[in-house]
Each structure stands twice: as structure tokens, then as C-alpha cells.
Design an enzyme around this catalytic site. Structure first.
Site, PDB file in Angstrom:
ATOM      1  N   HIS A  90       0.925  -1.179   0.158  1.00 16.52           N
ATOM      2  CA  HIS A  90      -0.145  -0.051   0.027  1.00 16.52           C
ATOM      3  C   HIS A  90       0.912   1.189  -0.063  1.00 16.52           C
ATOM      4  CE1 HIS A  90      -3.914   2.171   1.768  1.00 16.52           C
ATOM      5  NE2 HIS A  90      -2.956   3.060   1.071  1.00 16.52           N
ATOM      6  N   GLU A 136      -2.553  -1.868  -3.250  1.00 14.22           N
ATOM      7  CA  GLU A 136      -3.930  -1.092  -2.873  1.00 14.22           C
ATOM      8  C   GLU A 136      -3.394   0.383  -2.460  1.00 14.22           C
ATOM      9  OE1 GLU A 136      -4.854  -3.216   0.842  1.00 14.22           O
ATOM     10  OE2 GLU A 136      -3.780  -2.204   2.004  1.00 14.22           O
ATOM     11  N   HIS A 171      -7.841  -6.355   7.514  1.00 13.77           N
ATOM     12  CA  HIS A 171      -7.756  -5.290   8.382  1.00 13.77           C
ATOM     13  C   HIS A 171      -8.058  -5.884   9.866  1.00 13.77           C
ATOM     14  CE1 HIS A 171      -6.615  -0.881   9.227  1.00 13.77           C
ATOM     15  NE2 HIS A 171      -7.308  -1.289  10.377  1.00 13.77           N
TER      16      HIS A 171
END
Length: 237
Positions: free
Chosen positions: A43, A70, A190
Site C-alpha cells: 500500500h 492497494e 484489516h
């Protein structure tokens, strides 16, 4: 079986803290795959506080499983993704100042923007997943803008799990069934960890992939990277 994609952001954070190349991010990615990981997730953020933009092409050259990038789809991010063409791009609604992803897209209110971005990535043969909360309207919205997958934000699930696992997973199970019905693949990520992952997988139908970084790397401090990847894989069987 649900695939495990290891998010190596935290490895990059540790490397950046000293300004050198220890730990070696590329070697860690190779080792994660050798130890059984079925994907690598990164990310890159605008401030490059963990994954740097320059890491992305280096990883593209060596990742042999699924490469997932991401991030928030501003122009620099999209240009980076298009230049490196990962297997999957997971779009998250994080602005520049967000510490960590903490909510999903409003796929209805931002439908026009998302539809344009999704189409641009798919034209480059990149699968698109949208980070969403477990609400039916956002699942239907993800389908309407053309995404192939959703990634459930599981932060709320993780917080509620210790007190009431059944209540915590219920909206994900319900929305997962809807996603399957309308032809969306399901990812999740997450705050998933060794305590709550197996229960989540058992209750969310047709879960294709989980992306786990913070908890997995933290556990590796105690158990070692090779052992901990196997421990997470066992939770997904």
C-alpha cells in the site's frame, strides 16, 4: 481454500526507520512466498512512510504469486499501478493524512468517480477490488460501478469479536451471501489475526482472499516468519 496475501508495509516501515536496506524488502517478499504465502500486498502512500513508489517495480519483477497494490486512486497512484500492472488493485478511500484504512467506499455517492477509475484499470487487464463496509447498499454499489471484487473492511468485526463473535460476523455473512448472489468475489482485510481469522472464514461464504500485515508481522516477532505464515494458513483451511 482462502488465499493468504501478506501485506509487507510494516517490513518497509522498519527498513525506513534506519534509512538503509535492513530488512531487505525484496528478500522478505521472496521468503513469504517460499514459506507459503499466496500473494504479496503493498500500500504505497503519498508520504512513502512505508512502501515507497520505487519499491513497486522491484516487487513486480520478483513476485511470483498474486501481486496486489492497494491505495487511494489519485493520478500518481493510478500511473504507478498502470506502469506495473499487478494482478489486482484494491482501491481504498484513504486521504493523504489517514494513518490506516478505517472505512470503506461510499460506492453510491462516489459512483461516477469509481466507475471511471475501475474502467481505466480494467482496460489494462487489472482486476479491481473495492474496500467496503459490510452494508448491502455498498455491495450493490460496487457491482454497479463494475468492480470484480470487494474487500470487506474487518476492523469493526475485530473489535466486536472478543465480546460477541456471532454479532460481529453477522453483517459480513449476510453481505457475503449477497456478493456471491450478484457475482462479486470476496476479499477481506484489516485487524484479522490468529484469534479471529478462522471464525471469520467459516462464516463468510466463498471468501477468496485475506490480506494481513500488521498482526502477521507482529506475530512473526515471536514465532518467526516461516512459522507464522503456516499458522495463518492453517486458520484458513
Amino acid at each position: 481454500m482462502t488465499r493468504l496475501s501478506v501485506n509487507i508495509n510494516k517490513v518497509a516501515t522498519l527498513r525506513n526507520s534506519r534509512g538503509g536496506n535492513l530488512p531487505n524488502l525484496i528478500q522478505v517478499a521472496k521468503d513469504c512466498e517460499a514459506f507459503g504465502a499466496e500473494g504479496i500486498t503493498v500500500h504505497p502512500r503519498p508520504d512513502e512512510r512505508h512502501i515507497r513508489y520505487s519499491d513497486v517495480p522491484l516487487l513486480k519483477n520478483i513476485v511470483t504469486t498474486e501481486y496486489n497494490i492497494e491505495g487511494y486512486p489519485n493520478r500518481p497512484f493510478l500511473d504507478l499501478v498502470l506502469a506495473n500492472r499487478p494482478d489486482q488493485c484494491t482501491l481504498v478511500p484513504d486521504g493523504p493524512g489517514v494513518l490506516t484504512s478505517d472505512q470503506g467506499w461510499d460506492t453510491i455517492g462516489q459512483a461516477a468517480f469509481l466507475k471511471e477509475v475501475v474502467a481505466e484499470l480494467q482496460a489494462a487487464n487489472i482486476r479491481v477490488s473495492l474496500f467496503v463496509d459490510a452494508e448491502e447498499r455498498f455491495i450493490e454499489g460496487a457491482k454497479d460501478v463494475g468492480a470484480e471484487r470487494i474487500e470487506f473492511y474487518t476492523g469493526h468485526y475485530a473489535k466486536q469479536f472478543l465480546n460477541d463473535p456471532e454479532k460481529a460476523v453477522a453483517p459480513h455473512a449476510r453481505c457475503g451471501a449477497l456478493a456471491n448472489q450478484i457475482g462479486l468475489g470476496i476479499n477481506a482485510g484489516h485487524d484479522l489475526n490468529l484469534e479471529n481469522l478462522s471464525y471469520y472464514r467459516k462464516n463468510v461464504p466463498e471468501l477468496l482472499e485475506v490480506s494481513i500485515g500488521h498482526a502477521l508481522i507482529s506475530d512473526a516477532l515471536y514465532f518467526g516468519l516461516q512459522n507464522v505464515i503456516q499458522m495463518y494458513l492453517r486458520q484458513l483451511k
